[in-house]
Design a protein around this motif. Structure first.
Motif, mmCIF file in Angstrom:
data_model
loop_
_atom_site.group_PDB
_atom_site.id
_atom_site.type_symbol
_atom_site.label_atom_id
_atom_site.label_comp_id
_atom_site.label_asym_id
_atom_site.label_seq_id
_atom_site.Cartn_x
_atom_site.Cartn_y
_atom_site.Cartn_z
ATOM 1 N N ASN A 90 0.837 -1.184 0.000
ATOM 2 C CA ASN A 90 0.000 0.000 0.000
ATOM 3 C C ASN A 90 0.875 1.237 0.000
ATOM 4 O OD1 ASN A 90 0.661 0.641 2.812
ATOM 5 N ND2 ASN A 90 -0.672 -1.069 3.330
ATOM 6 N N TRP A 101 -4.595 7.034 1.485
ATOM 7 C CA TRP A 101 -4.036 5.688 1.483
ATOM 8 C C TRP A 101 -4.648 4.907 0.327
ATOM 9 C CZ3 TRP A 101 -0.263 3.302 4.272
ATOM 10 C CH2 TRP A 101 0.244 3.997 5.372
ATOM 11 N N ARG A 103 -4.496 0.982 -1.703
ATOM 12 C CA ARG A 103 -4.088 -0.418 -1.636
ATOM 13 C C ARG A 103 -4.493 -1.100 -2.941
ATOM 14 N NH1 ARG A 103 -8.482 0.481 1.609
ATOM 15 N NH2 ARG A 103 -7.187 0.804 3.437
ATOM 16 N N GLU A 252 -7.089 4.041 5.842
ATOM 17 C CA GLU A 252 -6.194 2.984 6.305
ATOM 18 C C GLU A 252 -5.845 3.152 7.777
ATOM 19 O OE1 GLU A 252 -3.777 -0.464 5.390
ATOM 20 O OE2 GLU A 252 -5.251 0.619 4.177
#
Length: 321
Positions: A90, A101, A103, A252
């Motif tokens: 990530n 964030w 991912r 996150e």
């Protein structure tokens, strides 16, 4: 057939890999500083190619951060919008006081004409896409409020854009230049549509993002204040702590972790800066809202992988090469 450049630390002596990586990142991305979290041995691979005016890079590397300082942004004539789309690992993108964030299955976006930081806290396998900024703004799309954001990838046009970026990169070796340019133009259009959708007014997602911006702005303005807390933010923004937590539910990290990370990143910037070398580590930590030296050392080591003193020594040594 479309071909590009490949850079790998595999064939280099271990003592030369870190500096080679810093040089490659700076060259390929028009001016970046790299922080390897003090790693003595670094492994990284970069492979890039072009789909017309769109530059696509596959990155596979150990944990690291990249920083584009205001000085580097001013010194560069390159004007691109960058996208980071992880295959594995990530990343945290920070720009304009926002932190996004991202991912696997999503993508985030930022602007090379301004300063930014991207943290990769674990081994990374990312697709990085660079699009000419003027081609996204030529129809009047305003980008400033959209940078430093998680765009999507789970559904809708942002998912179509993500799949197009991934598949285009994978198929570039077998494309003619004409086909590659057409694929690049298609990516530009789908990214533009994704950003246009993100900029839409009046829906719940937009209102939530606006509220998160207010939270982040307040944190940024009061990061040095040791009294900064969720209670204080809730009081100033006239909302409940539960409302604050709900706003960050899809992030996150929690809001408290976000504040801690922002303070740690600010300390890391000062520890890396030779101009701050005369200052003590404690002075730097306390100037960014910490009020306990032992606590600061512990959370810094957890975040950066090194003690503050070792991080400072490694960063200053790297800047002299």
């Amino acid at each position: 057939m479309m071909t590009g450049s490949v850079f790998s630390t595999d064939e280099l002596p271990s003592q030369e890999r870190a500096q080679a990586w810093r040089d490659w990142m700076s060259t390929l991305f028009f001016g970046l500083e790299s922080d390897l979290y003090g790693a003595e041995v670094f492994e990284g691979h970069l492979s890039n190619a072009c789909a017309g005016d769109v530059i696509m890079t596959r990155l596979d590397a150990n944990r690291h951060r990249v920083i584009r300082s205001p000085r580097l942004a001013r010194a560069s004539e390159a004007s691109y919008i960058k996208i980071i789309a992880p295959w594995e690992g990530n990343a945290a993108v920070e720009q304009h006081g926002r932190q996004a964030w991202v991912r696997p299955g999503g993508w985030a976006i930022y602007d090379t004409t301004g300063s930014y930081e991207v943290a990769n806290p674990e081994r990374s396998h990312h697709l990085i896409v660079m699009l000419p900024k003027e081609q996204l703004t030529e129809r009047g799309l305003r980008l400033d409020s959209l940078m430093g954001r998680h765009v999507g990838g789970a559904s809708g046009i942002s998912r179509v854009a993500l799949e197009a970026m991934r598949h285009t990169y994978q198929e570039l070796p077998s494309m003619t230049p004409e086909a590659a340019r057409g694929a690049g133009d298609l990516i530009l259009e789908m990214v533009r549509l994704s950003l246009q959708e993100l900029a839409g007014r009046g829906n719940g997602a937009t209102q939530r993002e606006a509220f998160k911006d207010r939270i982040r702005d307040y944190i940024g303005q009061h990061l040095r204040d040791p009294a900064l807390s969720l209670d204080r933010i809730a009081e100033v923004l006239r909302c409940s702590k539960r409302h604050l937590h709900q706003a960050f539910a899809d992030e996150e990290v929690t809001l408290a972790q976000f504040i801690l990370q922002r303070r740690l990143q600010a300390c890391m910037r000062d520890l890396r800066n030779p101009l701050h070398q005369p200052r003590t580590i404690t002075d730097i930590a306390f100037s960014w809202g910490f009020n306990n030296g032992a606590h600061f050392s512990r959370v810094f080591r957890e975040h950066a992988g090194l003690s503050p003193s070792d991080f400072r020594a490694a960063s200053l040594a790297a800047s002299q090469h």
